[in-house]
Design a protein around this motif. Structure first.
Motif, short mmCIF file in Angstrom:
data_model
loop_
_atom_site.label_atom_id
_atom_site.label_comp_id
_atom_site.label_asym_id
_atom_site.label_seq_id
_atom_site.Cartn_x
_atom_site.Cartn_y
_atom_site.Cartn_z
N GLU A 171 -5.10 0.04 -5.79
CA GLU A 171 -4.70 1.45 -5.79
C GLU A 171 -4.46 1.94 -7.20
N ARG B 296 0.84 -1.19 0.00
CA ARG B 296 0.00 0.00 0.00
C ARG B 296 0.88 1.25 0.00
N ARG C 91 -7.30 8.64 -0.05
CA ARG C 91 -6.57 8.44 -1.30
C ARG C 91 -6.76 9.62 -2.23
N CYS D 65 2.60 0.11 -6.17
CA CYS D 65 1.33 0.19 -5.45
C CYS D 65 0.53 -1.09 -5.70
N THR D 66 -0.54 -1.27 -4.96
CA THR D 66 -1.38 -2.44 -5.17
C THR D 66 -2.22 -2.26 -6.44
N GLU E 18 -10.53 5.15 3.26
CA GLU E 18 -9.71 4.83 2.10
C GLU E 18 -9.97 5.76 0.92
#
Length: 383
Positions: free
Chosen positions: A150, A109, A122, A146-147, A118
Motif C-alpha cells: 500500500e 491493510r 485504493r 499500512c502494508t 484493489e
C-alpha cells in the motif's frame, strides 16, 4: 461504524475470514465498533470516526477506517514535531485526518477493497480523503501502519512515504522453544533460560486463556493492570472499561490473555490478539514487582504460543530495544502522508528522506546486535 452493516464492512476488511481467521482482527467491524460503542473513540476522545466508503452502482467496493483527530496521541507513528513546527510558523495543524486503527501499532491493510477492485478502490479512497481534507481546510492526511504494498501504491499516487521500525519475532519452523534457543549463541541461550527460571520462581501459576476460558473476572483483573500501566506511560489510559466488556462479548476467540495468579488472585497479565498467521502483543500490567515476569508473559509465552500453533511471527508492539535480546528483530513499518501547504510539504519530504536513511542504518546496526549465531567464526567469538 454502526452506520455500516458488519457483513458489508468485513467483506472488504477481511474477505479471507470466510475460510478461517482474518489476517488481523483490528480492521474488523467488531473491533472498530467496540472502540466506538465503549466510548474509547468518539466525542471527547480526539478520535472522531468518519469511515470513508466508495460505492459503484450502489455497491460498496472500498472503505477505510478514517478519523478526524484533534491531537496526535495513540498513533505510535508520531508527528508531534511536525505539528509544533507548523503551528510555530502560524499554521493550524489540528484537526487532521487519520487513517488508522486507534491505539494499535499493528501493520495491516488500510485500503479495504473487494477482491479484484484493489487498484480502483485504493485510488478512489486516496482521491476522496485528500479532497475531503482540502474542502474542509484541514492541514493533512495520515495513513499509518499500512502494508508495504500500500505504501508503494500510495507513493505512486503522490503521497509521501515514511518508514519506521518495530521488533518482530519470526518463526523459522521451530518445533519448540528449545529449538528456537538452539539458533542463539551459548551465552544468549543461558541468559534467556535464566530469565525464564527467574520469572517462574515466584510461586505464581501462569495460564494462557482464550475463547470461553476467559471469564468476566479475568477482564476485571486485567483492567486494573491496564490502568496501572496506562497511568504510568500515557497519563490517561486510552481504552475504557467498556471496551474490555465488548471484547468479552464479541472477540474472545480473537484474544489470548496470559495471566499470572498468586493463588486465586490474578497479579499480572498480557493481552494478545490472534491473527491468521501472527500473534499481536498489545498490553501488559502487574500489581507488584516480580523480576523478569514482564519478559515471560509478554515475549516468551507469546513465542511458546506461536510455535505451538504454527504462527509465522509475533509482533510485540511499538518501541523496545530490550526485545532484541529475546529474539525480536527490527523490521520496517510504513505510513503515507499528505500535507496541504506546499511549503510545509517540501520540508516534511526532506525530513522523511533523512529519517529513512537513519532508520535503515539503525535496523542494520540493531540486527547485528541480535542474539543469533551468524557463522562459525562469529559464533565462536560470541560463545
Amino acid at each position: 461504524m454502526h452506520a455500516i452493516p458488519a457483513q458489508l464492512w468485513d467483506a472488504l476488511a477481511c474477505p479471507e475470514a470466510a475460510t478461517g481467521r482474518p489476517a488481523d482482527p483490528f480492521t474488523t467491524h467488531r473491533f472498530l465498533s467496540a472502540l466506538e460503542r465503549s466510548g474509547s473513540t468518539g466525542r471527547g476522545t480526539g478520535w472522531q470516526a468518519r469511515p470513508l466508503t466508495v460505492t459503484r452502482q450502489g455497491q460498496i467496493i472500498a472503505a477505510m477506517p478514517l478519523y478526524v483527530k484533534s491531537h496526535s496521541q495513540g498513533e505510535y507513528i508520531f508527528d508531534h514535531g511536525w505539528a509544533e513546527a507548523y503551528e510555530r510558523a502560524g499554521g493550524r495543524y489540528y484537526p487532521k485526518l487519520q487513517v488508522a486503527v486507534p491505539f494499535t501499532p499493528v501493520t495491516g491493510r488500510r485500503f479495504l477493497t473487494l477482491p479484484g477492485d484493489e487498484a480502483q478502490g485504493r485510488a478512489a479512497l486516496i482521491d476522496g480523503a485528500t479532497r475531503i481534507a482540502e474542502q474542509n481546510g484541514l492541514s493533512s492526511l495520515h495513513i499509518t501502519f499500512c502494508t508495504e504494498a500500500e505504501a508503494e501504491a500510495g507513493r505512486a499516487q503522490g503521497l509521501m512515504h515514511r518508514v519506521s521500525q518495530q521488533f518482530h519475532w519470526q518463526n523459522d519452523g521451530y518445533a519448540s522453544y528449545e529449538d528456537f534457543l538452539g539458533t542463539m549463541a551459548s551465552r544468549k541461550r543461558k541468559a534467556l533460560r535464566k530469565e525464564r527460571e527467574t520469572a517462574n520462581s515466584h510461586g505464581l501459576t501462569i495460564r494462557a486463556l482464550t475463547g470461553t476460558e476467559i471469564e468476566p473476572a479475568h477482564w476485571q483483573a486485567f483492567w486494573a493492570f491496564y490502568q496501572d500501566t496506562g497511568n504510568r506511560k500515557w497519563g490517561t489510559p486510552y481504552l475504557t472499561r467498556g471496551f474490555f466488556n465488548a471484547l468479552h462479548d464479541t472477540m474472545r476467540d480473537d484474544v489470548l490473555l496470559v495471566l499470572a495468579f498468586d493463588g486465586a488472585q490474578a497479579v499480572a497479565g498480557a493481552l494478545n490478539f490472534i491473527g491468521r498467521d501472527c500473534l499481536y502483543g498489545r498490553y501488559w500490567g502487574c500489581l507488584a514487582d516480580y523480576p523478569c515476569l514482564h519478559f515471560e508473559l509478554c515475549y516468551h509465552r507469546a513465542i511458546d504460543y506461536a510455535i505451538a500453533h504454527g504462527l509465522a511471527r509475533v509482533e510485540a508492539g511499538a518501541q523496545g530495544e530490550h526485545k532484541l535480546a529475546r529474539g525480536y528483530l527490527p523490521v520496517e513499518t510504513h505510513s503515507l502522508h499528505w500535507i496541504a501547504d506546499p511549503g510545509f510539504a517540501r520540508a516534511v519530504a526532506q525530513y522523511l528522506a533523512a529519517e529513512r536513511a537513519a532508520v535503515d542504518e539503525e535496523i542494520e546496526v540493531l540486527t547485528g546486535y541480535g542474539p543469533f549465531r551468524r557463522g562459525p567464526l562469529q559464533s565462536a567469538q560470541q560463545d
